[in-house]
Design an enzyme around this catalytic site. Structure first.
Site, PDB file in Angstrom:
ATOM      1  N   CYS A 185      -0.407   1.951   9.865  1.00 14.46           N
ATOM      2  CA  CYS A 185      -1.381   1.503   9.249  1.00 14.46           C
ATOM      3  C   CYS A 185      -1.901   0.068   9.973  1.00 14.46           C
ATOM      4  O   CYS A 185      -3.074  -0.513   9.238  1.00 14.46           O
ATOM      5  CB  CYS A 185      -0.959   1.087   7.759  1.00 14.46           C
TER       6      CYS A 185
ATOM      7  N   HIS B 288      -4.440  -7.072   3.656  1.00 14.42           N
ATOM      8  CA  HIS B 288      -4.146  -5.829   3.622  1.00 14.42           C
ATOM      9  C   HIS B 288      -3.988  -5.236   2.254  1.00 14.42           C
ATOM     10  O   HIS B 288      -4.439  -4.079   2.115  1.00 14.42           O
ATOM     11  CB  HIS B 288      -2.585  -5.810   4.340  1.00 14.42           C
TER      12      HIS B 288
ATOM     13  N   HIS C  28      -6.616   3.482   0.655  1.00 16.90           N
ATOM     14  CA  HIS C  28      -5.964   3.154   1.809  1.00 16.90           C
ATOM     15  C   HIS C  28      -6.367   4.132   2.926  1.00 16.90           C
ATOM     16  O   HIS C  28      -6.087   5.136   3.037  1.00 16.90           O
ATOM     17  CB  HIS C  28      -4.389   3.239   1.666  1.00 16.90           C
TER      18      HIS C  28
END
Lengths: 125, 387
Positions: free
Chosen positions: B146, B283, B317
């Site tokens: 990620c 994040h 996400h």
């Protein structure tokens, strides 16, 4: 779907083209711009969807220039050499190919269909 | 040679909120994101890009058969970025290409596909993109979970700063909405499952958070040296002032609770930003562990920030593409002068943090983008705006 329709669908799918623009007289490399990796996919797709064994060299007339050069060297008639290499194509078509050859790759959609027909194969449901 | 200044001159994006600035600004005006329940697994909330058709963005593309949905999203974003930048063949010929991508979880040996190997190779997208856009310069495909697209942006920044390219495309695209993607995350135990409505699943920095929701999308940016951008009269969206990355060296999934390595990456970028009002693009996944560690890092490193955003509450996400997607949203919000609240944030885990609880009319002077991925993979990017 008959074999020609299946082959047309395969070409349209792999080359991301409109199937309406593909006829038996369409050149696979000259018109549809199929590259070597596309031919690999077309061979595998025909094998899979038509249930036939495919020899890529024969199907795509890969060694035509070599066959003709070897025949010329040995003094064999060109058409005789091609007949031995491509038994799925009749003399009329082979004659056309010899005349057409200087203009570029001669492979047409109808040649793929002739190969499939000669190999028998299952009709796709 | 002294490092050159590097600016962002265009962004192309395909996100759940849209693929134009106007669509995105309008969609961010809603209280929550466009989440739905996953088809393959209705226990899971997902945020899809509606009606995506690669051809609408790039025309016919036979090589798309080797690209995942996420890679196709990325290709569309790259073409949009190049269009927006108005770059010609001469600029593109030597342009760099830096992509952050994820694995193809659907790749498998196939009898009906000669080159299924290309499904597995991480650089297939770069090759297809290079062919379509005529890119032949420095390049790298980054697959650091990620953190990947943030790290790709960082590598592009360094390449342009070092003079190895005047122009570079950088960003990423990903989608984990496939049955395999959903299953992988579910088995890893990172998804929100205890929600009534899918738009309420992802609750970054809330005490009642339980995991993330799965999104998809892509964003690609055009980076240029400042001189190059000025010479061709390109509009400057922002300047990139720094990039950093680090590794926790701990758990393969969760963050190091001390946040030591992540904090170092954050500080490295912060030092390049100078003063002024700062907006942090956190994040903020909404998982129990990530947000706890990240909140502690934020409290330690940016107590004076004006605002902290968590766009995953609105997009889900985007996996390897999350950093690029969040930068695209951040740049749009900064330009519009309006940042949305963190959706579903009712009881902040740290009330002292400037987490955005309501929409804020605000033009930040700088932004800090941070991405913390599986493998303890940390990446940050510093961005500064000029009047």
């Amino acid at each position: 779907m008959n074999q020609l329709e299946t082959i047309t669908a395969i070409l349209a799918d792999i080359l991301d083209l409109d199937p309406a623009g593909i006829t038996p007289e369409t050149y696979v490399i000259r018109d549809l711009r199929a590259e070597s990796i596309d031919l690999l996919e077309i061979g595998v797709a025909m094998q899979h969807r038509l249930g036939i064994e495919v020899d890529d060299d024969t199907l795509f007339l890969r060694n035509m220039r070599t066959v003709l050069a070897r025949a010329a060297k040995a003094g064999t008639a060109a058409i005789d050499a091609l007949r031995g290499e491509y038994p799925h194509l009749d003399d009329a078509r082979l004659g056309q190919m010899l005349a057409d050859q200087p203009a570029g790759p001669v492979l047409k959609v109808r040649d793929l269909a002739a190969y499939a027909a000669a190999r028998g194969g299952e009709r796709e449901e | 040679m002294e490092a050159r200044r590097v600016v962002v001159t265009a962004s192309g994006f395909v996100l759940p909120q849209g693929s134009t600035r106007r669509e995105v600004v309008e969609a961010l005006g809603a209280d929550r994101g466009p989440f739905v329940r996953s088809g393959p697994d209705p226990r899971v909330a997902v945020c899809p890009v509606p009606d995506f058709d690669l051809r609408e963005h790039v025309g016919r593309c036979k090589n798309a058969r080797y690209l995942t949905r996420g890679q196709q999203l990325c290709l569309a974003a790259a073409v949009r970025a190049v269009d927006e930048a108005g770059l010609g063949p001469a600029h593109l010929d030597r342009a760099g290409l830096f992509l952050g991508l994820g694995p193809n979880l659907q790749a498998r040996p196939r009898d009906d596909k000669a080159l299924w190997l290309l499904d597995c190779l991480p650089n297939t997208l770069a090759a297809a993109m290079a062919e379509i856009l005529g890119l032949h310069g420095e390049n790298l495909t980054v697959m650091t979970a990620c953190a990947a697209s943030t790290q790709a942006l960082g590598q592009a920044y360094r390449t342009v700063a070092a003079g190895l390219a005047d122009v570079a495309l950088a960003g990423g695209g990903d989608s984990r909405l496939s049955p395999e993607g959903i299953q992988a995350y579910r088995q890893a135990g990172v998804l929100a499952t205890d929600f009534l409505r899918p738009e309420e699943a992802c609750r970054p920095f809330d005490r009642d958070r339980s995991g993330f929701a799965v999104g998809e999308g892509a964003a690609v940016f055009v980076l240029e040296s400042l001189e190059h951008a000025r010479a061709r009269g390109a509009a400057v969206l922002a300047e990139i002032t720094g990039a950093s990355s680090s590794l926790d060296g701990g758990s393969l999934t969760g963050p190091d609770p001390s946040g030591r390595a992540a904090m170092r990456a954050v500080r490295q970028c912060l030092e390049t930003l100078g003063g002024g009002e700062l907006c942090v693009l956190a994040h903020g996944t909404g998982t129990v562990m990530n947000d706890q560690t990240e909140a502690a890092i934020l409290a330690e490193t940016v107590p004076g920030a004006r605002a902290i955003c968590a766009f995953k509450s609105r997009t889900g996400h985007l996996a390897s593409a999350c950093g690029a997607g969040e930068l695209a949203l951040g740049l749009i919000c900064a330009q519009a002068g309006l940042f949305p609240a963190i959706a579903n944030l009712e009881n902040p885990i740290d009330p002292a943090l400037p987490l955005l609880r309501t929409p804020m009319i605000f033009r930040p002077q700088s932004m800090l983008l941070q991405s913390f991925g599986f493998g303890g993979q940390n990446a940050c990017l510093g961005v500064r705006f000029h009047e």
